[in-house]
Design a protein around this motif. Sequence first.
Motif, PDB file in Angstrom:
ATOM      1  N   PHE A   3     -10.293  -5.081   0.687  1.00 31.29           N
ATOM      2  CA  PHE A   3     -11.399  -3.876   0.530  1.00 31.29           C
ATOM      3  C   PHE A   3     -10.518  -3.456  -0.864  1.00 31.29           C
ATOM      4  CE2 PHE A   3     -11.297  -4.178   4.948  1.00 31.29           C
ATOM      5  CZ  PHE A   3     -12.472  -4.227   5.283  1.00 31.29           C
ATOM      6  N   LYS A   4     -11.193  -2.894  -1.626  1.00 30.61           N
ATOM      7  CA  LYS A   4     -10.971  -2.417  -3.141  1.00 30.61           C
ATOM      8  C   LYS A   4     -11.173  -0.935  -2.884  1.00 30.61           C
ATOM      9  CE  LYS A   4     -11.638  -2.544  -7.988  1.00 30.61           C
ATOM     10  NZ  LYS A   4     -12.409  -3.131  -9.267  1.00 30.61           N
ATOM     11  N   ASN A   5      -9.983  -0.077  -3.219  1.00 32.06           N
ATOM     12  CA  ASN A   5      -9.893   1.378  -2.897  1.00 32.06           C
ATOM     13  C   ASN A   5     -11.054   2.159  -3.340  1.00 32.06           C
ATOM     14  OD1 ASN A   5      -8.989   3.707  -1.764  1.00 32.06           O
ATOM     15  ND2 ASN A   5      -7.865   3.952  -3.848  1.00 32.06           N
ATOM     16  N   SER A   6     -11.556   1.554  -4.774  1.00 32.48           N
ATOM     17  CA  SER A   6     -12.855   2.263  -5.311  1.00 32.48           C
ATOM     18  C   SER A   6     -13.206   1.270  -6.526  1.00 32.48           C
ATOM     19  CB  SER A   6     -12.555   3.720  -5.864  1.00 32.48           C
ATOM     20  OG  SER A   6     -13.566   4.226  -6.598  1.00 32.48           O
ATOM     21  N   ASN A   7     -14.715   1.240  -6.645  1.00 28.67           N
ATOM     22  CA  ASN A   7     -15.098   0.581  -7.887  1.00 28.67           C
ATOM     23  C   ASN A   7     -14.816   1.079  -9.172  1.00 28.67           C
ATOM     24  OD1 ASN A   7     -16.118  -1.161  -6.064  1.00 28.67           O
ATOM     25  ND2 ASN A   7     -18.263  -0.316  -5.831  1.00 28.67           N
ATOM     26  N   GLN A   8     -14.540   2.489  -8.934  1.00 30.06           N
ATOM     27  CA  GLN A   8     -14.061   3.347 -10.332  1.00 30.06           C
ATOM     28  C   GLN A   8     -12.410   3.280 -10.321  1.00 30.06           C
ATOM     29  OE1 GLN A   8     -16.522   4.736  -8.086  1.00 30.06           O
ATOM     30  NE2 GLN A   8     -17.851   3.635  -9.076  1.00 30.06           N
ATOM     31  N   GLY A   9     -11.805   2.446  -9.733  1.00 37.85           N
ATOM     32  CA  GLY A   9     -10.346   2.716  -9.610  1.00 37.85           C
ATOM     33  C   GLY A   9      -9.752   3.556  -9.007  1.00 37.85           C
ATOM     34  N   GLY A  10      -9.889   3.697  -7.597  1.00 39.78           N
ATOM     35  CA  GLY A  10      -9.508   4.863  -7.028  1.00 39.78           C
ATOM     36  C   GLY A  10      -7.929   5.172  -6.815  1.00 39.78           C
ATOM     37  N   GLY A  11      -7.144   4.317  -7.586  1.00 39.52           N
ATOM     38  CA  GLY A  11      -5.793   4.350  -7.343  1.00 39.52           C
ATOM     39  C   GLY A  11      -4.826   3.785  -6.322  1.00 39.52           C
ATOM     40  N   TRP A  12      -3.759   3.901  -6.239  1.00 38.70           N
ATOM     41  CA  TRP A  12      -2.823   3.383  -5.134  1.00 38.70           C
ATOM     42  C   TRP A  12      -3.320   3.595  -3.591  1.00 38.70           C
ATOM     43  CZ3 TRP A  12       2.933   4.526  -6.779  1.00 38.70           C
ATOM     44  CH2 TRP A  12       3.158   3.831  -7.938  1.00 38.70           C
ATOM     45  N   VAL A  13      -3.090   2.797  -2.932  1.00 37.01           N
ATOM     46  CA  VAL A  13      -3.364   2.952  -1.536  1.00 37.01           C
ATOM     47  C   VAL A  13      -2.155   3.362  -0.833  1.00 37.01           C
ATOM     48  CG1 VAL A  13      -3.966   1.976   0.999  1.00 37.01           C
ATOM     49  CG2 VAL A  13      -5.140   1.210  -1.408  1.00 37.01           C
ATOM     50  N   HIS A  14      -1.969   4.471  -0.306  1.00 36.52           N
ATOM     51  CA  HIS A  14      -0.965   5.225  -0.011  1.00 36.52           C
ATOM     52  C   HIS A  14      -0.773   4.914   1.677  1.00 36.52           C
ATOM     53  CE1 HIS A  14       0.154   7.245  -3.530  1.00 36.52           C
ATOM     54  NE2 HIS A  14      -0.989   7.946  -3.369  1.00 36.52           N
ATOM     55  N   SER A  15      -1.586   4.805   2.539  1.00 33.87           N
ATOM     56  CA  SER A  15      -1.447   4.571   3.863  1.00 33.87           C
ATOM     57  C   SER A  15      -2.658   3.723   4.457  1.00 33.87           C
ATOM     58  CB  SER A  15      -1.239   5.891   4.639  1.00 33.87           C
ATOM     59  OG  SER A  15      -0.996   5.908   5.972  1.00 33.87           O
ATOM     60  N   VAL A  16      -2.336   3.152   5.441  1.00 30.66           N
ATOM     61  CA  VAL A  16      -3.409   2.284   6.209  1.00 30.66           C
ATOM     62  C   VAL A  16      -3.114   2.615   7.683  1.00 30.66           C
ATOM     63  CG1 VAL A  16      -3.701   0.507   4.338  1.00 30.66           C
ATOM     64  CG2 VAL A  16      -2.149   0.086   6.126  1.00 30.66           C
ATOM     65  N   SER A  17      -4.417   2.374   8.670  1.00 29.93           N
ATOM     66  CA  SER A  17      -4.271   2.490   9.885  1.00 29.93           C
ATOM     67  C   SER A  17      -5.276   1.808  10.614  1.00 29.93           C
ATOM     68  CB  SER A  17      -4.190   3.865  10.536  1.00 29.93           C
ATOM     69  OG  SER A  17      -3.982   4.169  11.841  1.00 29.93           O
ATOM     70  N   PHE A  18      -4.854   0.877  11.753  1.00 32.57           N
ATOM     71  CA  PHE A  18      -5.899   0.544  12.345  1.00 32.57           C
ATOM     72  C   PHE A  18      -6.273   1.315  13.584  1.00 32.57           C
ATOM     73  CE2 PHE A  18      -4.672  -4.262  11.314  1.00 32.57           C
ATOM     74  CZ  PHE A  18      -5.822  -4.617  11.430  1.00 32.57           C
ATOM     75  N   SER A  19      -7.664   1.022  14.010  1.00 27.78           N
ATOM     76  CA  SER A  19      -8.253   1.746  14.883  1.00 27.78           C
ATOM     77  C   SER A  19      -7.550   1.260  16.553  1.00 27.78           C
ATOM     78  CB  SER A  19      -9.953   1.959  15.097  1.00 27.78           C
ATOM     79  OG  SER A  19     -10.209   0.483  15.237  1.00 27.78           O
ATOM     80  N   SER A  20      -8.088   2.102  17.573  1.00 29.80           N
ATOM     81  CA  SER A  20      -7.407   1.870  18.792  1.00 29.80           C
ATOM     82  C   SER A  20      -7.848   0.371  19.398  1.00 29.80           C
ATOM     83  CB  SER A  20      -7.842   2.833  19.746  1.00 29.80           C
ATOM     84  OG  SER A  20      -9.221   2.958  20.036  1.00 29.80           O
ATOM     85  N   ASP A  21      -9.256  -0.086  18.990  1.00 25.13           N
ATOM     86  CA  ASP A  21      -9.600  -1.345  19.251  1.00 25.13           C
ATOM     87  C   ASP A  21      -9.380  -2.461  18.388  1.00 25.13           C
ATOM     88  OD1 ASP A  21     -11.506  -0.595  17.292  1.00 25.13           O
ATOM     89  OD2 ASP A  21     -13.228  -0.749  18.700  1.00 25.13           O
ATOM     90  N   GLY A  22      -8.981  -2.094  17.080  1.00 25.75           N
ATOM     91  CA  GLY A  22      -8.718  -2.920  16.060  1.00 25.75           C
ATOM     92  C   GLY A  22      -9.743  -3.306  15.230  1.00 25.75           C
ATOM     93  N   ASN A  23     -10.993  -2.737  15.586  1.00 23.83           N
ATOM     94  CA  ASN A  23     -12.004  -3.263  14.734  1.00 23.83           C
ATOM     95  C   ASN A  23     -12.543  -2.567  13.295  1.00 23.83           C
ATOM     96  OD1 ASN A  23     -12.712  -5.145  16.649  1.00 23.83           O
ATOM     97  ND2 ASN A  23     -14.411  -3.732  17.846  1.00 23.83           N
ATOM     98  N   LYS A  24     -11.627  -1.489  13.349  1.00 23.32           N
ATOM     99  CA  LYS A  24     -11.643  -0.529  11.955  1.00 23.32           C
ATOM    100  C   LYS A  24     -10.456  -0.236  11.514  1.00 23.32           C
ATOM    101  CE  LYS A  24     -15.754   2.042  13.860  1.00 23.32           C
ATOM    102  NZ  LYS A  24     -16.233   3.426  14.068  1.00 23.32           N
ATOM    103  N   ILE A  25     -10.512  -0.239  10.137  1.00 27.33           N
ATOM    104  CA  ILE A  25      -9.360   0.140   9.446  1.00 27.33           C
ATOM    105  C   ILE A  25      -9.563   1.528   8.857  1.00 27.33           C
ATOM    106  CG2 ILE A  25      -8.062  -1.882   9.470  1.00 27.33           C
ATOM    107  CD1 ILE A  25      -8.885  -1.782   6.391  1.00 27.33           C
ATOM    108  N   CYS A  26      -8.603   2.407   8.523  1.00 23.75           N
ATOM    109  CA  CYS A  26      -8.791   3.744   7.602  1.00 23.75           C
ATOM    110  C   CYS A  26      -7.767   3.521   6.594  1.00 23.75           C
ATOM    111  CB  CYS A  26      -8.508   5.006   8.570  1.00 23.75           C
ATOM    112  SG  CYS A  26      -8.524   6.466   7.409  1.00 23.75           S
TER     113      CYS A  26
END
Length: 367
Positions: free
Chosen positions: A202-225
């Motif tokens: 996943f690209k943070n943004s098509n306009q260059g959204g900057g560094w990705v600081h943190s990531v997290s899986f949802s409880s069922d593992g089907n989503k990430i934030c």
Amino acid sequence: MIEKFNFNGNVSPITCHAWNKDRSQIAISPNNNEVHIYKRDGSDWKLLDVLRQHDLRVMGIDWAPNTNRIVTCGIDRNAYVWTQNEQGKFKPTLVLLRINRGATCVKWSPQENKIAVGSGARLISICYFESENDWWVSKHIKKPIRSTITSLDWHPNNVLIVAGSTDYKARVFSAYIKDIESQPSPTPWGNRMPLGQLMAEFKNSNQGGGWVHSVSFSSDGNKICWVGHDSAINIGDAANGTSVVKLKTEFLPFLDCHWVSPTDVVVAGHSCIPIIYSVDQNNKIMLKGKLDQAQKKESTGVSAMKIFQSLDRNLRTENDDANLNSIHQNAIACIAIYEGDKRSGVRKISTSGLDGQVVIWSDFNAN
């Protein structure tokens, strides 16, 4: 209810923190090469041990709840697994990372048989214990990572891992080690899962959204934030064709994010307050509330020059009128789950920041 504390008057920024299983002990790094272990003593905290094996600043701490082992990583390119003896002291075992740049983040897998370490070497070290030689060894995930890994989180299946990096990407990889675990079952992220397999990018943004600081899986593992330097909340959904929903916020950039229920995410960073967002069935992201309900103080006409002159190295002032209108007085660098879990719902979280405070938050019905 909010509980906050500075450990033994510590005013140094806290880089990261982690709790043991029953939350009677906490490990913090006061922005240097040490890890301090404190034990709760009534309403106070007592220094139990100081871990000094690292030569340079500690960047990550994770405490395995079931095996009571701590893993740390640092700028010195090392990681250590710490085991507590009968006297309560922790003894280190070196993890062979085989990297030529500093280690930036570390996470135990859900089954506590693997460790993921991110680094500035543009790779992820997946570490496991080799019983024949009695040491921790690692295998690398390299392609297509182009820059420093900033954050990691494990999928509930103990195989997949999500990584955020400074090349503006969030990626899901397979961290399957065939030597120590059975063949993984298919997931919405994909069926084929050899070590290092890129499951999604996943690209943070098509306009260059900057560094990705943190990531997290949802409880069922089907989503990430994930959160980046563009002050946005992003949700990637594998069960919906790896679609992405993005909400640009009015706040300063976030440095950490965690799922706290199947539908809620808590984020925090340079705005110095934890904020909860809710994700509905259509993956629409909505502001749910702020955990920090500190009252805004009335202006007393303190001049900008006076505020500047009274600033100390932690951005706190000698004049109370110039304090921030929040409990944390500087950026929140780390969020940890204190009570509950992602699936059944987190009831309390803890935050640590550059102001040297650790705060426990329990009001998840914020307005």
